[in-house]
Design a protein around this motif. Sequence first.
Motif, short mmCIF file in Angstrom:
data_model
loop_
_atom_site.label_atom_id
_atom_site.label_comp_id
_atom_site.label_asym_id
_atom_site.label_seq_id
_atom_site.Cartn_x
_atom_site.Cartn_y
_atom_site.Cartn_z
N ARG A 278 -54.24 -40.32 5.08
CA ARG A 278 -54.02 -40.38 6.53
C ARG A 278 -54.09 -41.83 7.02
O ARG A 278 -53.24 -42.27 7.80
CB ARG A 278 -55.08 -39.53 7.23
CG ARG A 278 -54.98 -39.52 8.76
CD ARG A 278 -56.17 -38.78 9.34
NE ARG A 278 -56.20 -38.80 10.79
CZ ARG A 278 -55.72 -37.84 11.58
NH1 ARG A 278 -55.16 -36.77 11.04
NH2 ARG A 278 -55.82 -37.94 12.89
N LYS A 285 -47.19 -46.64 9.67
CA LYS A 285 -46.45 -46.43 10.91
C LYS A 285 -46.74 -47.55 11.92
O LYS A 285 -45.86 -47.97 12.67
CB LYS A 285 -46.80 -45.07 11.51
CG LYS A 285 -46.21 -43.89 10.72
CD LYS A 285 -46.49 -42.57 11.40
CE LYS A 285 -45.82 -41.42 10.67
NZ LYS A 285 -44.34 -41.48 10.70
N THR A 313 -49.20 -35.46 10.23
CA THR A 313 -47.91 -34.81 10.47
C THR A 313 -47.22 -35.49 11.65
O THR A 313 -47.83 -36.30 12.37
CB THR A 313 -48.11 -33.32 10.77
OG1 THR A 313 -48.90 -33.20 11.97
CG2 THR A 313 -48.86 -32.63 9.63
N ASN A 314 -45.98 -35.16 11.86
CA ASN A 314 -45.24 -35.74 12.99
C ASN A 314 -45.87 -35.35 14.33
O ASN A 314 -45.94 -36.16 15.26
CB ASN A 314 -43.78 -35.28 12.94
CG ASN A 314 -43.03 -35.90 11.77
OD1 ASN A 314 -43.39 -36.98 11.30
ND2 ASN A 314 -42.01 -35.19 11.29
N ARG A 315 -46.32 -34.11 14.43
CA ARG A 315 -46.95 -33.67 15.67
C ARG A 315 -48.24 -34.43 15.92
O ARG A 315 -48.51 -34.88 17.05
CB ARG A 315 -47.22 -32.17 15.61
CG ARG A 315 -47.84 -31.61 16.89
CD ARG A 315 -48.13 -30.12 16.74
NE ARG A 315 -49.08 -29.88 15.68
CZ ARG A 315 -50.41 -29.99 15.82
NH1 ARG A 315 -50.91 -30.33 17.00
NH2 ARG A 315 -51.21 -29.75 14.82
N TRP A 317 -49.02 -37.38 14.74
CA TRP A 317 -48.71 -38.79 15.03
C TRP A 317 -48.23 -38.97 16.47
O TRP A 317 -48.56 -39.96 17.13
CB TRP A 317 -47.67 -39.31 14.06
CG TRP A 317 -47.18 -40.69 14.40
CD1 TRP A 317 -45.93 -41.04 14.80
CD2 TRP A 317 -47.96 -41.89 14.40
NE1 TRP A 317 -45.86 -42.37 15.06
CE2 TRP A 317 -47.10 -42.93 14.82
CE3 TRP A 317 -49.27 -42.18 14.11
CZ2 TRP A 317 -47.52 -44.24 14.93
CZ3 TRP A 317 -49.70 -43.49 14.22
CH2 TRP A 317 -48.84 -44.50 14.63
N THR A 318 -47.48 -37.99 16.99
CA THR A 318 -47.00 -38.08 18.36
C THR A 318 -48.17 -38.12 19.35
O THR A 318 -48.14 -38.86 20.34
CB THR A 318 -46.08 -36.88 18.67
OG1 THR A 318 -44.98 -36.88 17.76
CG2 THR A 318 -45.56 -36.95 20.09
N GLN A 321 -50.44 -41.69 18.47
CA GLN A 321 -49.90 -43.04 18.67
C GLN A 321 -50.33 -43.69 19.99
O GLN A 321 -50.83 -44.83 19.98
CB GLN A 321 -48.36 -43.00 18.58
CG GLN A 321 -47.72 -44.37 18.78
CD GLN A 321 -46.21 -44.31 18.72
OE1 GLN A 321 -45.63 -43.29 18.32
NE2 GLN A 321 -45.55 -45.38 19.11
#
Length: 698
Positions: A278, A285, A313-315, A317-318, A321
């Motif tokens: 992680r 990123k 996961t993308n969720r 990270w959204t 961030q």
Amino acid sequence: MEVKNDEIIQFAARTAEEPPKKRARRSKAAEDPASAAGPSTSRTVKGRTYLGKLAGLLQVPMDVFFEIFSHLHPSDLLRASRTSKDLRSVLLSRKNRFVWVASLAGVEGLPPCPEDMSEPAYASLLFDRFCALCGATRPSWVDYAIRLRLCKTCYTDNIKTGDEILADVKLPMRSVTQKLFMAMTPCEIGKDPEEAQFLEFPITHDGANKYYIPQLKGAYGRFIKLREMKDEESVEDYLEVLFAETTRIHKHATAVLRWELEAAQQRQNEEQAMKERRKAGIAEKLKELGYGEDDFPKSKEWSKLVDQPKDLTNRIWTNLQPKLEVLLQEEKERKLREAYEERRGRRIDEIAAFYEDYARPLAKPERALLPNTYDACRLPCLLALAEQEDAHGCVSLDQFVALIPQMLEEAENYKAKAREAAVTVMLDIAYWRHEGSLWREELESHPAAELLTRHYALFKCDVSWNLEHQANACYLPYKEMHAHWRDHHPRSEWTASRAIGSRSICCVGDYYVGGQMLEAAGLARDTPISVLTELVRAGRLYCSCSDPKMPPPEELDWSKLFQHVYTTVQKYNIRTDALATPQNPKLVLKSPHSLSGPNACIKLLPEGASTAPARERATIVDHKTRKKIEERLATRPTPTSMPVCRICKALTARRHLRYGCHGLGLSEDPAQIVHHLRAWHEKEFEKRDILFWDKAHH
């Protein structure tokens, strides 16, 4: 074949039947009697039928049903068996034991189920999280030899040492019999595999180990059976079986304990590896966004967001961030502030060196009230110089010299604030002193410059952590106190918490005692300290106690004279508060410093009169008395023993002597010992008047 739990749930959902359609109500006589046959998958509440969510599983072919459940984890299998009576009856049927065997076999490294336990009971011991006796959730204790998981209350009530349990058994037993009882019973193994391995041998069990009360008391039935056997060989065989059973239970418990520790370590390693993945993913990123690892903060908030055992996961990270970018911005601002403060600190040090070089050649009176190095560098003009050009570069001597006139103007403002701070200290102490209301009224109604010239404007520095040094610290008037702070504490602030709030400087003057001293001499209470000092040094204002440790008038000033009188008055007050009751009428305690009446110790000689009375000291001790004192002091029992006044100790209540003879000590100077006995107790010296107290033993 390995089937995941989510695939099982999807399969159950696909195979589940639709709820039956609502039918018209019919009488019981019209119902088909055969409809009640077979296991029911629904429950009825007040005429309404509810089907369980997993009811469809019972409609699939049994071989498929068992194949699904044999791949569940034992903890999931336990939960499934508790969802309905039908599932429970199927899963806990002895003929379907193979489902539990397969489920337990799917747990990596888990020791097989012991022969004397059922597989559901074994799974419950390992994976359930409630107390086996009272059902409380989150039990705090489990033991794989005793085979129980208990809450704290049940543990306290049911798990005790062998000695405690057998003491309650009202049967005559020899120690050998008790040892036999404990050897036949599993005991608590704890969490250490090495200790658990040691307890695998029944002979190691003793009264200090802890047992489950019903198990240890149940060993009595085995002992009765043992006593009924008359054949010695049968007894030995029976004991061997019992000991072998205990050994087998303990060896299996040790194996389970090792598996548990290895599984926990494996989970920890997996979580750590997940954290690293992680962190690496987040770092990658953030690098794509232009950040480097040097930009990452090392705060708890950052660690809380990044160091989690969850894959990125993308969720995730959204959501993550924007939070990370806020912390990165805060870290950037913090580093900029630190860099600025570091540059500013270097420039302040350069200004401090210039200031010290400027102040060093000044005359002492001129330098006394100037701010010390710390406060000077915080004057507005010098602080602005340190912060000039965003604190880049070095400060030149020319820049400092150009600001000297402005610095001296601002120093005048500093002097006013320093005086106000000193008056604040006096106001604070006035709340706790005798006649404090009169003192506060005077402090609040006169300017600070005038108040700092009064007789009570005396201060002491308490920065030293040595209590003896603090007790003997000199009393100083304001100007000398400020000069002391300036020279000895150049890097500490005067007007803020360092000097004032933490009481590193405290007021030691006293409105009541100082006023009595002036009244006894016939002087006005507002007589300035400078005038009082002139009178003291001229030998006109003096104390008539003839204390031999008092220096000559030329070496005295008002602060030293006040300290001499005030400390003695305080000591006398302490002695009177600690007097024993009833008092011995043969013993006398008198204050050597009376401050009122014709016998007041403070005297003021007329101008031009002889100052011989101010120089009188009780220093003459006849040869015989001096020899007695020296002989008595030579009998000191230990090097750390301190001479103590016998009369002071006899007059002191025993409760005040509980922690020793603090405050009762005598000087080792014969002249001072004789003066103490004459001035305080109105008697001549006797050898018995000196006692010894070893302060090293208290």
